[in-house]
Write an enzyme that holds these catalytic residues in place. Sequence first.
Site, PDB file in Angstrom:
ATOM      1  N   LEU A 237     124.194-104.844  63.599  1.00  0.00           N
ATOM      2  CA  LEU A 237     123.144-105.064  62.590  1.00  0.00           C
ATOM      3  C   LEU A 237     123.701-105.067  61.168  1.00  0.00           C
ATOM      4  CD1 LEU A 237     120.260-102.856  64.058  1.00  0.00           C
ATOM      5  CD2 LEU A 237     120.782-105.265  64.496  1.00  0.00           C
ATOM      6  N   HIS A 238     123.083-105.896  60.338  1.00  0.00           N
ATOM      7  CA  HIS A 238     123.424-105.977  58.910  1.00  0.00           C
ATOM      8  C   HIS A 238     122.116-106.128  58.137  1.00  0.00           C
ATOM      9  CE1 HIS A 238     122.685-110.211  59.603  1.00  0.00           C
ATOM     10  NE2 HIS A 238     123.669-110.268  60.488  1.00  0.00           N
TER      11      HIS A 238
ATOM     12  N   GLY B 162     120.654-108.565  56.960  1.00  0.00           N
ATOM     13  CA  GLY B 162     119.799-109.675  57.418  1.00  0.00           C
ATOM     14  C   GLY B 162     118.834-109.194  58.475  1.00  0.00           C
ATOM     15  N   HIS B 163     119.368-108.442  59.449  1.00  0.00           N
ATOM     16  CA  HIS B 163     118.487-107.895  60.493  1.00  0.00           C
ATOM     17  C   HIS B 163     117.472-106.921  59.878  1.00  0.00           C
ATOM     18  CE1 HIS B 163     122.235-108.735  62.969  1.00  0.00           C
ATOM     19  NE2 HIS B 163     121.316-109.385  63.635  1.00  0.00           N
TER      20      HIS B 163
ATOM     21  N   GLN C 236     116.178-122.052  66.249  1.00  0.00           N
ATOM     22  CA  GLN C 236     115.727-121.052  67.226  1.00  0.00           C
ATOM     23  C   GLN C 236     114.267-120.661  66.961  1.00  0.00           C
ATOM     24  OE1 GLN C 236     118.271-117.657  68.635  1.00  0.00           O
ATOM     25  NE2 GLN C 236     117.133-116.559  67.084  1.00  0.00           N
TER      26      GLN C 236
HETATM   27  P1  AMP Z   1     121.154-111.989  66.205  1.00  0.00           P
HETATM   28  O1  AMP Z   1     121.419-110.529  66.331  1.00  0.00           O
HETATM   29  O2  AMP Z   1     122.253-112.743  65.536  1.00  0.00           O
HETATM   30  O3  AMP Z   1     120.697-112.615  67.488  1.00  0.00           O
HETATM   31  O4  AMP Z   1     119.930-112.129  65.211  1.00  0.00           O
HETATM   32  C1  AMP Z   1     118.746-111.442  65.449  1.00  0.00           C
HETATM   33  C2  AMP Z   1     117.718-111.921  64.471  1.00  0.00           C
HETATM   34  O5  AMP Z   1     118.177-111.677  63.144  1.00  0.00           O
HETATM   35  C3  AMP Z   1     117.442-113.428  64.574  1.00  0.00           C
HETATM   36  O6  AMP Z   1     116.050-113.643  64.404  1.00  0.00           O
HETATM   37  C4  AMP Z   1     118.220-113.974  63.400  1.00  0.00           C
HETATM   38  O7  AMP Z   1     117.707-115.188  62.900  1.00  0.00           O
HETATM   39  C5  AMP Z   1     118.057-112.856  62.388  1.00  0.00           C
HETATM   40  N1  AMP Z   1     119.104-112.912  61.366  1.00  0.00           N
HETATM   41  C6  AMP Z   1     120.442-112.858  61.564  1.00  0.00           C
HETATM   42  N2  AMP Z   1     121.088-112.996  60.379  1.00  0.00           N
HETATM   43  C7  AMP Z   1     120.141-113.141  59.437  1.00  0.00           C
HETATM   44  C8  AMP Z   1     120.172-113.342  58.017  1.00  0.00           C
HETATM   45  N3  AMP Z   1     121.302-113.426  57.340  1.00  0.00           N
HETATM   46  N4  AMP Z   1     118.997-113.448  57.352  1.00  0.00           N
HETATM   47  C9  AMP Z   1     117.807-113.379  58.039  1.00  0.00           C
HETATM   48  N5  AMP Z   1     117.716-113.190  59.361  1.00  0.00           N
HETATM   49  C10 AMP Z   1     118.864-113.079  60.058  1.00  0.00           C
END
Ligand code: AMP
Length: 276
Positions: free
Chosen positions: A30-31, A33-34, A150
Site C-alpha cells: 500500500l501507498h 494512492g491506496h 479496470q
Molecule cells: P492495486 O493494489 O494496484 O491492485 O490497486 C488497488 C486499487 O488502488 C485500484 O483501484 C487502483 O486503481 C488503486 N490505485 C493504485 N494506485 C493508485 C494511485 N496512484 N492513485 C489512485 N488510485 C490508485
Amino acid sequence: MIIIKSKNELLNFLRDNPNDYAFVPTMGALHSGHLSLLDTAKKYSKHIIVSIFVNPTQFSVNEDFSKYPRTIENDIALLENAGVKIVYIPTVECIYPVQSKLWLDIPSLTNVLCGKSRPHFFNGVMTVLLKFFLQINPKFVILGEKDYQQFLVVREMVNSIGLNIQVVPSPIIRNANGLALSSRNVYLKSLERAEEINKILYTMARGLRNNHNFEDILSNTKTMLLNNIDEIDYLEVRNNEDLELYCNGRKVMDCRIFFAGKVDGVRLIDNVAINF
Ligand code: AMP
C-alpha cells in the site's frame, strides 16, 4: 481492527454486522494512492472493508506474481493508522478452492489497451472481484482512476450482471513530480525517467485541447516518450465511457490519453483526461 482471513469468518462477521459497506479491493504494498481510496470510501459509508489479495488469475505465467511486492505488516499498520476497522486477507486457497474455469470478458472494453497485451488480465480481475462482491455484498466499491480501464470494466460487469453496487472512481494520486504512485515503482532504478511520462502526456492533452493536428501530436509524443523510456506498449486516445478510439470529428474533450510502457523493465500505466 479486525483481520479476517477466511470466507467463513467473513460470512459470520457480515451476518452479525450487516451494513452498507464500502469495499476497497487492493493487492497490498500500500501507498498513498491506496490510502486516498479510503478518503473516497468514507464519503460513501462509515463502514469500510479493505481487502489485500494478490490475485494469481490476473497474472500470466511469465508475469511477476511471485515477485509482486508483499508488505503485509506495513500494510496493516497503514490501514490501522488510517482508521480502517475491517481488513480481509484471504489465502489463495480460500478464494480459489477449485481452479476457476470461468472466462469473463466484455469484448469492447477488455480487448483493447491493457487487455490486448495482457489477455488474461481482465478475466482475472473480474473473476476475483465477482467472488469478493458475492461474499461481501458491498453497497459501494471504490476503484482508482489510475487503472481507468479496470474501473470501466468493473462498472460494466456490475451493470451487465445487475449487481446492486455503486462503482465509484477515485482520482489518481501522483508524487510531487507527477508520477502516478504504483506498487511497482519500487522496482524503478530511479524515478526520473518515469517522471517524464506524465509531463509528456499533459503536454499531449494540452495540444489536443487546442486542436493541434492529431497525427502530428501522437507521433511527436511517441518520440518524446521514447527519448525517456524503454518501450511503449500503447499510447492511445479513447472515449472516457466506452473506450472507443478517438478519430477526428468526434469530441476530443470526452476522451482520455491512455499509456502503458516500460522503464527499467517495469511496466507502468498512466492516463490523463484531455479535459483535465
Ligand atoms: P492495486 O493494489 O494496484 O491492485 O490497486 C488497488 C486499487 O488502488 C485500484 O483501484 C487502483 O486503481 C488503486 N490505485 C493504485 N494506485 C493508485 C494511485 N496512484 N492513485 C489512485 N488510485 C490508485
